[in-house]
Enzyme design. Structure first.
Site, mmCIF file in Angstrom:
data_model
loop_
_atom_site.group_PDB
_atom_site.id
_atom_site.type_symbol
_atom_site.label_atom_id
_atom_site.label_comp_id
_atom_site.label_asym_id
_atom_site.label_seq_id
_atom_site.Cartn_x
_atom_site.Cartn_y
_atom_site.Cartn_z
ATOM 1 N N LYS A 13 0.880 -1.168 -0.016
ATOM 2 C CA LYS A 13 0.124 -0.054 0.070
ATOM 3 C C LYS A 13 0.944 1.179 -0.081
ATOM 4 O O LYS A 13 0.573 2.127 -0.697
ATOM 5 C CB LYS A 13 -0.902 -0.194 1.150
ATOM 6 C CG LYS A 13 -2.056 -0.932 0.951
ATOM 7 C CD LYS A 13 -2.793 -0.927 2.186
ATOM 8 C CE LYS A 13 -4.113 -2.084 2.027
ATOM 9 N NZ LYS A 13 -4.991 -2.388 3.427
ATOM 10 N N LYS A 50 -4.105 -9.759 -10.399
ATOM 11 C CA LYS A 50 -5.266 -9.977 -9.348
ATOM 12 C C LYS A 50 -5.997 -8.748 -9.712
ATOM 13 O O LYS A 50 -5.664 -7.629 -9.959
ATOM 14 C CB LYS A 50 -4.367 -9.805 -8.080
ATOM 15 C CG LYS A 50 -5.380 -9.858 -6.975
ATOM 16 C CD LYS A 50 -5.035 -9.375 -6.004
ATOM 17 C CE LYS A 50 -6.198 -8.833 -4.875
ATOM 18 N NZ LYS A 50 -5.740 -8.227 -3.569
ATOM 19 N N LYS A 103 -9.422 -3.012 -7.203
ATOM 20 C CA LYS A 103 -9.817 -1.576 -7.255
ATOM 21 C C LYS A 103 -8.656 -0.897 -7.570
ATOM 22 O O LYS A 103 -8.703 0.078 -8.509
ATOM 23 C CB LYS A 103 -10.768 -1.088 -5.974
ATOM 24 C CG LYS A 103 -11.832 -1.778 -5.775
ATOM 25 C CD LYS A 103 -12.436 -1.105 -4.509
ATOM 26 C CE LYS A 103 -11.889 -2.171 -3.104
ATOM 27 N NZ LYS A 103 -12.771 -2.620 -2.251
HETATM 28 P P1 AMP Z 1 -10.870 -5.834 -0.790
HETATM 29 O O1 AMP Z 1 -11.814 -5.240 -1.488
HETATM 30 O O2 AMP Z 1 -9.464 -5.873 -1.037
HETATM 31 O O3 AMP Z 1 -11.229 -5.284 0.882
HETATM 32 O O4 AMP Z 1 -11.146 -7.296 -0.547
HETATM 33 C C1 AMP Z 1 -12.470 -7.747 0.334
HETATM 34 C C2 AMP Z 1 -12.324 -9.318 0.162
HETATM 35 O O5 AMP Z 1 -12.478 -9.876 -1.198
HETATM 36 C C3 AMP Z 1 -11.000 -9.891 0.843
HETATM 37 O O6 AMP Z 1 -11.234 -11.252 1.491
HETATM 38 C C4 AMP Z 1 -10.141 -10.049 -0.283
HETATM 39 O O7 AMP Z 1 -9.317 -11.460 -0.185
HETATM 40 C C5 AMP Z 1 -11.289 -10.674 -1.381
HETATM 41 N N1 AMP Z 1 -10.679 -10.271 -2.890
HETATM 42 C C6 AMP Z 1 -10.301 -9.166 -3.318
HETATM 43 N N2 AMP Z 1 -10.019 -9.245 -4.452
HETATM 44 C C7 AMP Z 1 -9.793 -10.507 -4.587
HETATM 45 C C8 AMP Z 1 -9.550 -11.117 -5.740
HETATM 46 N N3 AMP Z 1 -8.891 -10.550 -6.932
HETATM 47 N N4 AMP Z 1 -9.442 -12.624 -5.895
HETATM 48 C C9 AMP Z 1 -9.796 -13.177 -4.729
HETATM 49 N N5 AMP Z 1 -10.424 -12.506 -3.559
HETATM 50 C C10 AMP Z 1 -10.403 -10.968 -3.875
#
Ligand code: AMP
Ligand code: TRP
Length: 321
Positions: A112, A191, A194
């Site tokens: 980050k 991956k 956002k």
């Molecule tokens: P975040 O939006 O990064 O706060 O992620 C929220 C949840 O979604 C967390 O459990 C992440 O591990 C999962 N997540 C986010 N992006 C991915 C991705 N590309 N593949 C799998 N899981 C994801």
């Protein structure tokens, strides 16, 4: 079993969130003996959002979208992290037994900061608050994507350290990571995230979702030539939503040659649009009842507070407060 997970209200939910966390989290609610605690990590989001209106609006939107995706409110609690402020007290207590070196190993902090987020103390101690989120509900299982695995290991380390220091007190949780969906690729093959701007959004308008799918990056294999399904983002995403038969059918078409990537993208779009149709319907219904979300969050907060109060009583007694 108590299942727990959190999601930051930092933007629009994408199919990586859905497959990595939301779908497994919702599926875990099917077992009658499970109680699911799912929350909107608004304290955590303060590490990246400094506009109060944005935070408020995003938090509501995540609640709406999670409910629309099929979260069953009668099988647990959906709440805002900040409706259980005791969690910050536990985070403080945990921080006193957490070696600084443990936090320095966190890859998400380094990532980050490398991406330009301000290196605040809050961003650095993010994993301590996350550990408190989990430990304050005596959680057994935490469904997350692979990027959160290290945070789960750190949570267990902190709980162990606490228990060694003050006697037994905190329950060690297990991560729940689905291998098939642990890292969902984005439209550029990295991956999906956002912050990389490579997402396909669950509730995008039809035109927008089509545009996102049609932008998936492909190689320059000619239409007539056979194509490798395993290395194709289109195929990978399709297989995560389609039935076994549909997936096999697309695999054959890839290997046979004669079909271009554009055609496969159209099939993927059609599948996604169909898959999320019932969720879009449900979302419209929820939107038509403006008090529904507030009622759900209020009920969730009450239930979460009950458990948090019990655990904090134990913790305070253990440390001598
Ligand atoms: P975040 O939006 O990064 O706060 O992620 C929220 C949840 O979604 C967390 O459990 C992440 O591990 C999962 N997540 C986010 N992006 C991915 C991705 N590309 N593949 C799998 N899981 C994801
Ligand atoms: N760090 C998680 C993410 O970025 C969100 C989160 C906060 C969380 N607290 C949690 C996830 C507790 C699971 C359990 O996705």
């Amino acid at each position: 079993m108590r299942i727990l997970s959190g999601i930051q209200p930092t933007g629009i939910l994408h199919i990586g969130n859905y497959l990595g966390m939301m779908r497994p989290a919702i599926a875990l609610q099917d077992l009658e003996t499970n109680e699911a605690f799912y929350f909107i990590a608004d304290y955590h989001a303060l590490t990246t959002i400094d506009n109060p209106e944005t935070l408020r609006a995003n938090s509501r939107r995540v609640a709406l979208d999670f409910l629309a995706c099929g979260l069953k409110v009668d099988r647990g609690a959906l709440f805002r992290q900040s409706d259980v402020p005791q969690v910050t007290e536990l985070a403080w207590i945990l921080s006193t037994v957490t070696p600084k070196a443990l936090l320095e190993r966190a890859t998400s902090y380094k990532d980050k900061v490398a991406r330009g987020l301000p290196a605040s103390a809050g961003l650095f101690t993010y994993p301590v608050l996350m550990a408190a989120d989990i430990l304050i509900y005596d959680s057994d299982l935490v469904p997350v994507g692979k990027d959160q695995k290290q945070h789960l290991e750190m949570t267990r380390d902190m709980a162990q350290k606490f228990n060694e220091t003050f006697g037994e007190g905190l329950k060690l949780p297990e991560p729940y990571i689905q291998t098939a969906t642990e890292t969902v690729p984005g439209i550029d093959g990295q991956k999906m995230s956002k912050s990389y701007g490579n997402t396909i959004d669950i509730f995008a308008e039809e035109k927008e979702m089509r545009k996102q799918v049609m932008s998936i990056v492909t190689d320059s294999t000619l239409v007539e030539a056979p194509k490798d399904p395993a290395s194709s983002t289109i195929f990978q995403l399709y297989s995560l939503f389609a039935s076994k038969e549909e997936t096999e059918h697309m695999r054959e078409k890839f290997q046979r040659g004669g079909s271009g990537y554009g055609e496969f993208k159209k099939e993927l779009f059609a599948k996604l649009w169909e898959y999320f149709e019932p969720m879009r319907k449900r979302r419209a219904e929820i939107l038509a009842d403006p008090d529904y979300i507030d009622a759900v969050l209020e009920r969730g907060a009450r239930r979460a507070n009950e458990i948090a109060d019990t655990v904090m009583k134990r913790v305070r007694a253990a440390v001598g407060l």
